[in-house]
Design an enzyme around this catalytic site. Structure first.
Site, PDB file in Angstrom:
ATOM      1  N   GLU A 144      77.537  -2.907 -50.892  1.00  0.00           N
ATOM      2  CA  GLU A 144      77.698  -2.130 -52.126  1.00  0.00           C
ATOM      3  C   GLU A 144      76.860  -2.773 -53.232  1.00  0.00           C
ATOM      4  OE1 GLU A 144      81.678  -0.596 -53.977  1.00  0.00           O
ATOM      5  OE2 GLU A 144      81.240  -2.562 -54.834  1.00  0.00           O
TER       6      GLU A 144
ATOM      7  N   ASP B  21      76.307   2.440 -55.916  1.00  0.00           N
ATOM      8  CA  ASP B  21      77.610   2.787 -56.469  1.00  0.00           C
ATOM      9  C   ASP B  21      77.521   3.153 -57.942  1.00  0.00           C
ATOM     10  OD1 ASP B  21      80.433   3.084 -56.250  1.00  0.00           O
ATOM     11  OD2 ASP B  21      80.687   1.180 -57.293  1.00  0.00           O
TER      12      ASP B  21
ATOM     13  N   ARG C   6     106.994  26.233 -39.687  1.00  0.00           N
ATOM     14  CA  ARG C   6     106.643  25.448 -40.867  1.00  0.00           C
ATOM     15  C   ARG C   6     105.893  24.176 -40.507  1.00  0.00           C
ATOM     16  NH1 ARG C   6     104.141  26.010 -44.436  1.00  0.00           N
ATOM     17  NH2 ARG C   6     105.304  27.936 -44.657  1.00  0.00           N
TER      18      ARG C   6
ATOM     19  N   LYS D  88      81.739  -5.521 -50.380  1.00  0.00           N
ATOM     20  CA  LYS D  88      81.908  -4.972 -51.723  1.00  0.00           C
ATOM     21  C   LYS D  88      81.938  -6.098 -52.756  1.00  0.00           C
ATOM     22  CE  LYS D  88      84.041  -1.049 -51.909  1.00  0.00           C
ATOM     23  NZ  LYS D  88      85.066   0.020 -51.933  1.00  0.00           N
TER      24      LYS D  88
ATOM     25  N   LYS E 201      89.908   7.028 -48.029  1.00  0.00           N
ATOM     26  CA  LYS E 201      90.900   7.590 -48.956  1.00  0.00           C
ATOM     27  C   LYS E 201      91.586   8.787 -48.299  1.00  0.00           C
ATOM     28  CE  LYS E 201      88.269   5.989 -52.946  1.00  0.00           C
ATOM     29  NZ  LYS E 201      87.472   6.359 -54.141  1.00  0.00           N
TER      30      LYS E 201
END
Length: 280
Positions: A196, A217, A99, A166, A134
């Protein structure tokens, strides 16, 4: 990107510890210690394989005598039903590691498979698919390796290896120009600076500030193309924000160098892989 097992060994230890703790009280009380067996891992759906060395390391932690034979390499696209690993060793050891090994292998292969879907949409263009930060906490090295195995390109590993200016940084500095100047005065020239931007005016300022990479963006394709034409290779261009699979091709055709996609790591589904015993 090369996978260094020693860098993620603590994750394997932690995963085994949370599963075993005092041992496998089912297997160890039913299967004789001396019983040997052969087991095969095979895919239950088509996809890209990633994480074979991690799965191998799991079994090696449990029992170094297990013979782990790869039938494919990481990065290979395989059809449903393909045998990807053959293992021979203690029946008990194979069951104990099953597993945990599959948990690593299935998630990593899921990321690689999803990445390939996006990368395939850029064929015929110069655009590369980038990953983001992320990622699953503590699993970034594995997640980004899986992106690489699926044909993607790794962006910065963390906050330490590339500058990303940013909106909140710009607010504090007062402008894109001031933010870039402040950072450039403090870091080595070898470190890239990305800015950005959210509109054409900000893109103009970022070019004037000589940013190395300009992120567009949440721009539509028309504005993206306008910005790419204005930048005119004076900086690399990254498109970001709401990059669904069905939009990738049209964005790539605007001429951007990169498209960053958070979904390939933060919303991935595991690739279905199973392990079955062929002899006991």
């Amino acid at each position: 990107m090369k996978l260094h097992i020693e860098e993620i060994e603590h994750l394997i230890d932690q995963a085994l510890n949370e599963d075993l703790l005092q041992g496998d009280i089912t297997t160890q009380n039913i299967i004789p210690k001396e019983r040997m067996a052969t087991a095969l891992m095979h895919t239950k759906e088509s996809g890209v394989i990633a994480g074979l060395e991690v799965a191998k390391a799991v079994f090696e932690k449990i029992d170094s005598s297990i013979i782990f034979e790869k039938e494919v390499e990481d990065g290979a696209f395989v059809e449903k039903g393909k045998v990807i690993v053959k293992m021979t060793g203690s029946y008990t050891s194979l069951l104990i590691g099953e597993r945990t090994a599959l948990n690593f292998l299935q998630r990593m292969s899921g990321i690689a498979t999803e990445t390939k879907k996006y990368a395939d949409q850029t064929v015929g263009t110069k655009t590369k698919i980038l990953d983001t930060r992320k990622t699953l906490p503590a699993y970034r090295h594995l997640d980004k390796y899986s992106v690489f195995a699926g044909g993607g390109t790794n962006h910065r590993m963390g906050l330490y290896d590339m500058v990303m200016i940013k909106d909140n940084h710009i607010k504090m500095a007062g402008s894109i120009t001031k933010a870039v100047d402040q950072v450039r005065a403090e870091i080595p020239n070898s470190i890239k600076i990305e800015v950005e931007t959210t509109c054409y005016k900000e893109v103009q300022e970022a070019v004037a500030a000589e940013a190395d990479i300009i992120m567009l963006d949440n721009m539509d394709n028309e504005l993206t193309k306008k910005c790419v034409d204005f930048i005119a290779k004076r900086a690399k261009v990254e498109a970001s924000g709401n990059m669904s699979l069905d939009r990738i091709k049209s964005v790539a055709e605007t001429g951007v160098d990169f498209i960053s996609v958070g979904a390939i790591t933060h919303s991935v589904s595991a690739l279905d892989i199973s392990m079955n015993f062929t002899s006991v």
